[in-house]
Design a protein around this motif. Structure first.
Motif, PDB file in Angstrom:
ATOM      1  N   UNK A 281       0.851  -1.194   0.000  1.00  0.00           N
ATOM      2  CA  UNK A 281       0.000   0.000   0.000  1.00  0.00           C
ATOM      3  C   UNK A 281       0.884   1.241   0.000  1.00  0.00           C
ATOM      4  N   UNK A 282       0.636   2.141  -0.970  1.00  0.00           N
ATOM      5  CA  UNK A 282       1.542   3.282  -1.114  1.00  0.00           C
ATOM      6  C   UNK A 282       0.782   4.576  -1.368  1.00  0.00           C
ATOM      7  N   UNK A 283       0.030   5.012  -0.387  1.00  0.00           N
ATOM      8  CA  UNK A 283      -0.632   6.309  -0.513  1.00  0.00           C
ATOM      9  C   UNK A 283       0.398   7.424  -0.652  1.00  0.00           C
ATOM     10  N   UNK A 284       1.559   7.229  -0.041  1.00  0.00           N
ATOM     11  CA  UNK A 284       2.668   8.183  -0.123  1.00  0.00           C
ATOM     12  C   UNK A 284       3.959   7.399  -0.332  1.00  0.00           C
ATOM     13  N   UNK A 285       4.989   8.110  -0.808  1.00  0.00           N
ATOM     14  CA  UNK A 285       6.189   7.446  -1.315  1.00  0.00           C
ATOM     15  C   UNK A 285       6.959   6.652  -0.276  1.00  0.00           C
ATOM     16  N   UNK A 286       6.825   6.993   0.998  1.00  0.00           N
ATOM     17  CA  UNK A 286       7.640   6.305   1.998  1.00  0.00           C
ATOM     18  C   UNK A 286       7.093   4.934   2.384  1.00  0.00           C
ATOM     19  N   UNK A 287       5.842   4.649   2.060  1.00  0.00           N
ATOM     20  CA  UNK A 287       5.253   3.390   2.527  1.00  0.00           C
ATOM     21  C   UNK A 287       5.939   2.145   1.964  1.00  0.00           C
ATOM     22  N   UNK A 288       6.329   2.099   0.677  1.00  0.00           N
ATOM     23  CA  UNK A 288       7.085   0.932   0.218  1.00  0.00           C
ATOM     24  C   UNK A 288       8.413   0.756   0.941  1.00  0.00           C
ATOM     25  N   UNK A 289       9.024   1.852   1.372  1.00  0.00           N
ATOM     26  CA  UNK A 289      10.278   1.762   2.134  1.00  0.00           C
ATOM     27  C   UNK A 289      10.021   1.047   3.455  1.00  0.00           C
ATOM     28  N   UNK A 290       9.012   1.502   4.183  1.00  0.00           N
ATOM     29  CA  UNK A 290       8.668   0.874   5.458  1.00  0.00           C
ATOM     30  C   UNK A 290       8.237  -0.573   5.252  1.00  0.00           C
ATOM     31  N   UNK A 291       7.438  -0.807   4.205  1.00  0.00           N
ATOM     32  CA  UNK A 291       6.952  -2.156   3.966  1.00  0.00           C
ATOM     33  C   UNK A 291       8.075  -3.147   3.712  1.00  0.00           C
ATOM     34  N   UNK A 292       8.999  -2.794   2.837  1.00  0.00           N
ATOM     35  CA  UNK A 292      10.118  -3.696   2.533  1.00  0.00           C
ATOM     36  C   UNK A 292      10.936  -4.013   3.782  1.00  0.00           C
ATOM     37  N   UNK A 293      11.169  -3.007   4.614  1.00  0.00           N
ATOM     38  CA  UNK A 293      11.985  -3.211   5.815  1.00  0.00           C
ATOM     39  C   UNK A 293      11.204  -3.907   6.917  1.00  0.00           C
ATOM     40  N   UNK A 294       9.963  -3.497   7.151  1.00  0.00           N
ATOM     41  CA  UNK A 294       9.184  -4.093   8.231  1.00  0.00           C
ATOM     42  C   UNK A 294       8.790  -5.530   7.940  1.00  0.00           C
ATOM     43  N   UNK A 295       8.673  -5.887   6.664  1.00  0.00           N
ATOM     44  CA  UNK A 295       8.387  -7.274   6.308  1.00  0.00           C
ATOM     45  C   UNK A 295       9.641  -8.137   6.320  1.00  0.00           C
ATOM     46  N   UNK A 296      10.798  -7.502   6.370  1.00  0.00           N
ATOM     47  CA  UNK A 296      12.038  -8.258   6.463  1.00  0.00           C
ATOM     48  C   UNK A 296      12.676  -8.616   5.137  1.00  0.00           C
ATOM     49  N   UNK A 297      12.260  -7.973   4.047  1.00  0.00           N
ATOM     50  CA  UNK A 297      12.897  -8.253   2.762  1.00  0.00           C
ATOM     51  C   UNK A 297      14.270  -7.598   2.660  1.00  0.00           C
ATOM     52  N   UNK A 298      14.445  -6.506   3.379  1.00  0.00           N
ATOM     53  CA  UNK A 298      15.750  -5.846   3.481  1.00  0.00           C
ATOM     54  C   UNK A 298      15.932  -5.399   4.925  1.00  0.00           C
ATOM     55  N   UNK A 299      17.159  -5.063   5.285  1.00  0.00           N
ATOM     56  CA  UNK A 299      17.430  -4.593   6.641  1.00  0.00           C
ATOM     57  C   UNK A 299      17.052  -3.120   6.783  1.00  0.00           C
ATOM     58  N   UNK A 300      16.859  -2.643   8.010  1.00  0.00           N
ATOM     59  CA  UNK A 300      16.523  -1.233   8.226  1.00  0.00           C
ATOM     60  C   UNK A 300      17.526  -0.306   7.548  1.00  0.00           C
ATOM     61  N   UNK A 301      16.997   0.680   6.837  1.00  0.00           N
ATOM     62  CA  UNK A 301      17.840   1.658   6.156  1.00  0.00           C
ATOM     63  C   UNK A 301      18.288   1.259   4.767  1.00  0.00           C
ATOM     64  N   UNK A 302      17.929   0.044   4.313  1.00  0.00           N
ATOM     65  CA  UNK A 302      18.418  -0.450   3.019  1.00  0.00           C
ATOM     66  C   UNK A 302      17.395  -0.375   1.892  1.00  0.00           C
ATOM     67  N   UNK A 303      16.151  -0.016   2.192  1.00  0.00           N
ATOM     68  CA  UNK A 303      15.094  -0.110   1.185  1.00  0.00           C
ATOM     69  C   UNK A 303      15.313   0.815  -0.007  1.00  0.00           C
ATOM     70  N   UNK A 304      15.760   2.033   0.235  1.00  0.00           N
ATOM     71  CA  UNK A 304      15.941   2.969  -0.874  1.00  0.00           C
ATOM     72  C   UNK A 304      16.979   2.439  -1.866  1.00  0.00           C
ATOM     73  N   UNK A 305      18.097   1.954  -1.365  1.00  0.00           N
ATOM     74  CA  UNK A 305      19.118   1.397  -2.251  1.00  0.00           C
ATOM     75  C   UNK A 305      18.598   0.163  -2.986  1.00  0.00           C
TER      76      UNK A 305
END
Length: 381
Positions: A281-305
């Protein structure tokens, strides 16, 4: 992957014929149009519907359709409500409380035809502690966590702009996308500033549209004349944290995302490596960042890269928001139904930007501004 034990499938998935600006349809007419179309995909009639769910009154939806349900779900926790409706419908069908469930969504977000007014209860937590300071609209509430995230990881506006840039690679392949242009970081940053750090192309548009899903047992579906192959619901989760961003335990991570997704993956019996399609869900641009990290697909701080690398784009290892997402495809006010519809279409092989034989899709939804969360794991039949 564990064997499927719930035996509940999605046999109908339909979106409104018109999506974007539909000034001659009310929210209810959009919902019923989609419900009838979804039932037709399954070869079912309204007389066979005995379960109705929606964020509008399920009583009014049932009345408008002419259905006579024995099970109702009016759960309303924001845009992820439809993920919760699926979770509850699966439980109802397994328990014998319903045989055919319709989950219907219609929203006149742009034209406001038949749409209720919006007012925050002054006695609510947000009404007492946010509104007196001018924090009311979604973009003003969501600025707090994204500013904290950017500060914590040393990121800036150009980094945040990578999200709509990546999703534009999908939207440009989707003829129904509200914003189909292929974007650059420059394009995003050149769009009007709405509330720092959000530029217009990092905020969802407000559209009119609707969608509906039809669920039944796998046993019943085996004897049905289906237009498309069924999609199995293999897991789900729901959670919440607080009334909004100001009440989060940590502004840089959302407990609702963490808990709901963990429950969905646990009940589905799947690992991260088994997920080959992701909708966040991406009402705003930061939500995919939080989603990727909170679901554990990447480590905290790594989603943008991760996003910048092309991993979520066409040809990437984790295709994400393949319809263009709420930012670019459509956002009627509550986007969850459209994320679910895209996941179903991908698994049925009929998406606008179709992947090569995806097997498992994970859909993560947000409700409110980091308030509730819902997740659903789906498998191609």
């Amino acid at each position: 992957m564990s064997p499927d034990t719930n035996g509940v499938v999605i046999v109908g998935a339909a979106e409104s014929a018109r999506l974007g600006v539909v000034p001659d349809h009310s929210a209810m007419s959009l919902a019923t149009e989609c419900a009838i179309a979804a039932l037709a995909e399954a070869g079912l009639t309204i007389a066979q519907v005995d379960g109705v769910a929606g964020t509008m009154s399920p009583i009014e939806i049932a009345f408008a359709l002419g259905a006579k349900p024995r099970w109702l779900d009016g759960t309303m926790v924001g845009g992820c409500s439809y993920m919760l409706h699926i979770r509850h419908a699966v439980a109802a069908i397994r328990a014998g409380q319903a045989d055919v469930v319709v989950i219907a969504h219609g929203e006149s977000g742009r034209s406001r035809v038949g749409a209720p007014g919006w007012a925050k209860d002054a006695s609510s937590v947000a009404g007492q502690f946010e509104m007196p300071y001018g924090v009311a609209a979604a973009f003003t509430r969501f600025t707090l966590p994204v500013m904290a995230y950017l500060e914590k990881y040393g990121l800036g506006e150009a980094d945040l702009a990578e999200i709509p840039v990546a999703q534009s690679r999908w939207a440009s392949r989707n003829p129904r996308a509200f914003r189909p242009k292929l974007l650059s970081v420059y394009d995003v940053l050149a769009s009007p500033l709405i509330a720092w750090p959000f530029h217009q192309l990092e905020c969802c548009p407000v559209n009119d549209g609707g969608g509906a899903l039809v669920l039944t047992s796998a046993e019943r579906a085996a004897d049905m004349d289906l237009k498309h192959r069924p999609v199995t619901v293999i897991g789900s989760g729901e959670s919440c944290e607080g009334p909004g961003p100001a009440f989060m335990e940590d502004l840089t991570t959302f407990r609702g995302f963490r808990d709901a997704s963990a429950e969905a993956m646990r009940t589905a019996g799947i690992s991260h490596a088994e997920v080959d399609h992701l909708m966040i869900y991406d009402a705003f641009a930061h939500l995919p960042i939080y989603g990727l990290e909170d679901m554990g697909f990447v480590r905290p701080g790594e989603a943008v890269d991760f996003i910048r690398s092309g991993a979520t784009s066409p040809g990437g290892k984790l295709p994400t928001n393949t319809n263009g997402g709420g930012i670019l495809y459509a956002h009627t006010g509550m986007y969850g139904m459209f994320a679910l519809l895209e996941a179903v279409r991908q698994l049925q092989g009929r998406a606008a930007a179709q992947l090569a034989a995806p097997r498992t899709s994970l859909v993560l939804g947000a409700g409110g501004m980091f308030s509730a969360a819902g997740a659903v794991a789906l498998r191609a039949s």
